[in-house]
Motif scaffolding. Structure first.
Motif, PDB file in Angstrom:
ATOM      1  N   SER A 183       0.832  -1.207   0.000  1.00  5.86           N
ATOM      2  CA  SER A 183       0.000   0.000   0.000  1.00  5.86           C
ATOM      3  C   SER A 183       0.863   1.252   0.000  1.00  5.86           C
ATOM      4  O   SER A 183       0.632   2.183  -0.781  1.00  5.86           O
ATOM      5  CB  SER A 183      -0.898   0.074   1.235  1.00  5.86           C
ATOM      6  OG  SER A 183      -1.312  -1.169   1.653  1.00  5.86           O
ATOM      7  N   ASP A 227      10.043   3.241   6.743  1.00  8.95           N
ATOM      8  CA  ASP A 227       9.674   1.899   7.227  1.00  8.95           C
ATOM      9  C   ASP A 227      10.634   1.482   8.335  1.00  8.95           C
ATOM     10  O   ASP A 227      11.826   1.801   8.300  1.00  8.95           O
ATOM     11  CB  ASP A 227       9.706   0.864   6.098  1.00  8.95           C
ATOM     12  CG  ASP A 227       8.831  -0.335   6.430  1.00  8.95           C
ATOM     13  OD1 ASP A 227       7.756  -0.479   5.813  1.00  8.95           O
ATOM     14  OD2 ASP A 227       9.202  -1.124   7.341  1.00  8.95           O
ATOM     15  N   ASP A 259      -3.938  -2.332   5.048  1.00  4.33           N
ATOM     16  CA  ASP A 259      -4.371  -2.942   6.310  1.00  4.33           C
ATOM     17  C   ASP A 259      -4.657  -1.895   7.382  1.00  4.33           C
ATOM     18  O   ASP A 259      -5.488  -2.120   8.275  1.00  4.33           O
ATOM     19  CB  ASP A 259      -3.296  -3.916   6.831  1.00  4.33           C
ATOM     20  CG  ASP A 259      -3.339  -5.260   6.110  1.00  4.33           C
ATOM     21  OD1 ASP A 259      -4.024  -5.362   5.073  1.00  4.33           O
ATOM     22  OD2 ASP A 259      -2.679  -6.206   6.577  1.00  4.33           O
ATOM     23  N   GLY A 271       0.065 -15.329   2.542  1.00  8.27           N
ATOM     24  CA  GLY A 271      -0.062 -16.513   1.691  1.00  8.27           C
ATOM     25  C   GLY A 271       0.698 -16.344   0.383  1.00  8.27           C
ATOM     26  O   GLY A 271       0.852 -17.288  -0.386  1.00  8.27           O
TER      27      GLY A 271
HETATM   28  C1  FAD Z   1      -1.219 -15.385   7.169  1.00  8.15           C
HETATM   29  C2  FAD Z   1      -1.670 -14.342   6.157  1.00  8.15           C
HETATM   30  C3  FAD Z   1      -1.899 -14.721   4.838  1.00  8.15           C
HETATM   31  C4  FAD Z   1      -2.253 -13.764   3.883  1.00  8.15           C
HETATM   32  N1  FAD Z   1      -2.376 -14.150   2.568  1.00  8.15           N
HETATM   33  C5  FAD Z   1      -2.597 -13.218   1.615  1.00  8.15           C
HETATM   34  C6  FAD Z   1      -2.545 -13.579   0.231  1.00  8.15           C
HETATM   35  O1  FAD Z   1      -2.237 -14.716  -0.139  1.00  8.15           O
HETATM   36  N2  FAD Z   1      -2.812 -12.620  -0.683  1.00  8.15           N
HETATM   37  C7  FAD Z   1      -3.099 -11.332  -0.320  1.00  8.15           C
HETATM   38  O2  FAD Z   1      -3.369 -10.498  -1.206  1.00  8.15           O
HETATM   39  N3  FAD Z   1      -3.110 -10.952   0.986  1.00  8.15           N
HETATM   40  C8  FAD Z   1      -2.847 -11.856   1.958  1.00  8.15           C
HETATM   41  N4  FAD Z   1      -2.790 -11.474   3.277  1.00  8.15           N
HETATM   42  C9  FAD Z   1      -3.021 -10.049   3.616  1.00  8.15           C
HETATM   43  C10 FAD Z   1      -1.800  -9.189   3.255  1.00  8.15           C
HETATM   44  O3  FAD Z   1      -0.641  -9.745   3.839  1.00  8.15           O
HETATM   45  C11 FAD Z   1      -1.981  -7.738   3.715  1.00  8.15           C
HETATM   46  O4  FAD Z   1      -3.274  -7.314   3.385  1.00  8.15           O
HETATM   47  C12 FAD Z   1      -0.954  -6.806   3.087  1.00  8.15           C
HETATM   48  O5  FAD Z   1       0.334  -7.089   3.532  1.00  8.15           O
HETATM   49  C13 FAD Z   1      -1.288  -5.334   3.384  1.00  8.15           C
HETATM   50  O6  FAD Z   1      -0.284  -4.506   2.892  1.00  8.15           O
HETATM   51  P1  FAD Z   1       0.039  -3.117   3.611  1.00  8.15           P
HETATM   52  O7  FAD Z   1       1.068  -2.450   2.764  1.00  8.15           O
HETATM   53  O8  FAD Z   1      -1.209  -2.392   3.921  1.00  8.15           O
HETATM   54  O9  FAD Z   1       0.662  -3.507   5.037  1.00  8.15           O
HETATM   55  P2  FAD Z   1       1.961  -4.353   5.370  1.00  8.15           P
HETATM   56  O10 FAD Z   1       2.304  -5.260   4.261  1.00  8.15           O
HETATM   57  O11 FAD Z   1       1.733  -4.917   6.725  1.00  8.15           O
HETATM   58  O12 FAD Z   1       3.108  -3.251   5.444  1.00  8.15           O
HETATM   59  C14 FAD Z   1       3.189  -2.350   6.529  1.00  8.15           C
HETATM   60  C15 FAD Z   1       4.605  -1.801   6.606  1.00  8.15           C
HETATM   61  O13 FAD Z   1       4.640  -0.837   7.659  1.00  8.15           O
HETATM   62  C16 FAD Z   1       5.833  -0.986   8.395  1.00  8.15           C
HETATM   63  N5  FAD Z   1       5.592  -0.516   9.774  1.00  8.15           N
HETATM   64  C17 FAD Z   1       4.699  -1.045  10.657  1.00  8.15           C
HETATM   65  N6  FAD Z   1       4.769  -0.367  11.808  1.00  8.15           N
HETATM   66  C18 FAD Z   1       5.719   0.604  11.654  1.00  8.15           C
HETATM   67  C19 FAD Z   1       6.261   1.602  12.512  1.00  8.15           C
HETATM   68  N7  FAD Z   1       5.850   1.752  13.771  1.00  8.15           N
HETATM   69  N8  FAD Z   1       7.235   2.414  12.010  1.00  8.15           N
HETATM   70  C20 FAD Z   1       7.673   2.275  10.752  1.00  8.15           C
HETATM   71  N9  FAD Z   1       7.197   1.333   9.896  1.00  8.15           N
HETATM   72  C21 FAD Z   1       6.236   0.514  10.345  1.00  8.15           C
HETATM   73  C22 FAD Z   1       6.119  -2.503   8.345  1.00  8.15           C
HETATM   74  O14 FAD Z   1       7.499  -2.767   8.552  1.00  8.15           O
HETATM   75  C23 FAD Z   1       5.641  -2.874   6.945  1.00  8.15           C
HETATM   76  O15 FAD Z   1       6.687  -2.852   5.986  1.00  8.15           O
HETATM   77  C24 FAD Z   1      -2.439 -12.404   4.271  1.00  8.15           C
HETATM   78  C25 FAD Z   1      -2.228 -12.016   5.600  1.00  8.15           C
HETATM   79  C26 FAD Z   1      -1.839 -12.969   6.533  1.00  8.15           C
HETATM   80  C27 FAD Z   1      -1.578 -12.535   7.958  1.00  8.15           C
END
Ligand code: FAD
Length: 419
Positions: free
Chosen positions: A29, A48, A305, A59
């Protein structure tokens, strides 16, 4: 300076600058949002806590919805060069053990509708791409937001043991469910009916895999599902997920359930007979989109998320993470034109976001509830095994996310019942 030559600054130098946008979190995201904003000429600071490449419990399934945005970001060829496996469909199985394979091959090209790519690899491709368009700082642990006169104006945290503050005209909270943005801004999803708990492990030597991801609604894992997502060789991402309130009601230990499926279920025991677990089992929470937090306010937007956008039925969150990153960038560019980052202006984001993903999230929530009825899953998978029309409908939705709209129409379910 071209966009490919972003300057590298020390944290002390960054702290003296004022950015247009701070994006907190460099997952799919955040990296996509930072890239879109940078491509449009904005000065973006992407922060990050991790150093990339980093793992993310997942997954690793990447759907057609994601592929569309990866193309817009110009990174699809980069994915083709790293460890991944192209997927051309889905295999489902029912509690009664009926297996149905749904093929999804485009007639006009060999391009797959989706793929499986370890997040350690996938997120790194997106983050390295974001470096071309944004200033980045890895290893910065945010511990608070800077809020002045009721408006978010920056973030504060530690880098190498020292406290730093970074400022911008607005902030995008992309730090997931474990970050600080959603929590500090009162938008964190803590509702056990709207949170899924899931775990995954990597296995090597799994037999019987092909070019399809596998979702198994086996007796042991209901009302959740057990998955096998193939990776190159005989490697696979294997896991299980369930709504937290259901898991607690049934007093289930998900790890034990996963081993029970692998070691005792007749469908899987032979397939895992010579397989080895090659990673630890990792668990994390999925904030699903049946809960809708307020995703905007004075000086900020939440994406991925952090905005609780995961599909309640499939658990897919990368697609909506990328989509929200793109929509957030569009709304922020409009706010820049107006020179106004107030809640009133940024509220357009919530409307645009749910116009795009709202119906789909509603339908998925209904499907998630249906899974609680074993006889219904048995019936639907039985019908899909017998009916080419149903298989074609699912296949069409896998090939083109636009076709998923048919699932929002109650008539489709009537067709399934009558098939
Ligand atoms: C077991 C499991 C299986 C899944 N399988 C799938 C799948 O097969 N396909 C799919 O599409 N989705 C899947 N998902 C969901 C998917 O992993 C998430 O929806 C996705 O990672 C969201 O992306 P994001 O960029 O919003 O957050 P994230 O990928 O969580 O990235 C957040 C970032 O913020 C950083 N961060 C966090 N807190 C701080 C802080 N305090 N200071 C600085 N940086 C920080 C972290 O280091 C991270 O890099 C799964 C989730 C789980 C738990």
């Amino acid at each position: 300076m071209t966009k490919k030559e972003q300057m590298v600054y020390t944290p002390d130098e960054l702290a003296k600058q004022k950015f247009d946008v701070i994006v907190l979190g460099g997952g799919p995201s955040g990296s996509s949002c930072a890239s879109f904003l940078g491509m449009a000429g904005k000065r973006v600071l992407l922060l990050d806590r991790a150093k990339f490449p980093r793992d993310k419990t997942c997954g690793d399934g990447i759907s057609g919805k994601s592929v569309k945005i990866l193309k817009e970001l110009g990174v699809i060829d980069n994915i083709h060069q790293v460890e991944h496996l192209k997927m051309h469909g889905v295999t489902f199985s029912s509690p009664k053990g009926v297996v149905v394979e749904i093929s999804a091959k485009k007639k006009e090209s060999n391009e797959p509708p989706g793929f499986v790519c370890p997040r350690q690899v996938f997120d790194n491709v997106l983050f390295q791409n974001a470096k071309k368009h944004a200033t980045t700082l890895e290893g910065f642990f945010a511990n608070d937001l800077i809020i002045e006169d009721g408006k978010v104006v920056g973030v504060t945290g530690t880098y190498d043991g020292k406290q730093y503050s970074f400022r911008a005209k607005c902030l995008v909270g992309a730090d997931g469910v474990g970050g600080i943005s959603a929590r500090k801004l009162g938008a964190l999803n803590t509702h056990e009916d709207h949170l899924v708990s899931a775990l995954r492990a990597y296995y090597d030597g799994v037999e019987g895999m092909n070019d399809k991801i596998e979702l198994h609604f086996v007796e042991e894992s209901l009302p959740g599902y057990f998955w096998i997502f193939p990776l190159p060789g005989k490697k696979a991402n294997v896991g299980i997920g369930m709504v937290v309130s259901d898991m607690k009601k049934r007093k289930l230990n998900l790890e034990k359930v996963m081993y029970d499926v692998i070691e005792k279920n007749n469908l899987f025991k032979p397939r895992f007979a010579n397989a080895k677990k090659i990673s630890e089992v990792k668990r994390w929470q999925l904030p699903v989109g049946s809960f809708r937090p307020k995703t905007y306010g004075n000086g900020y937007l939440l994406v991925g998320d952090a905005a609780s956008l995961i599909d309640p039925f499939t658990g897919e969150g990368i697609g909506n993470g990328l989509v929200s990153g793109k929509i957030a960038s569009t709304i922020l560019l409009k706010a820049f034109e107006k020179g106004d980052f107030s809640e009133a202006v940024l509220s357009e984001y919530q409307t645009a976001l749910y116009d795009e993903v709202g119906n789909e999230l509603n339908t998925s929530y209904k499907l998630q509830k249906l899974v609680k009825y074993k006889f219904l899953i048995n019936m639907i998978i039985n019908k899909a095994a017998r009916s080419q029309t149903i298989r074609d409908a699912i296949s069409g939705a896998l090939i083109d996310p636009e076709n998923q709209k048919q699932f929002h129409n109650p008539l489709f379910y009537l067709k399934v019942l009558l098939a």
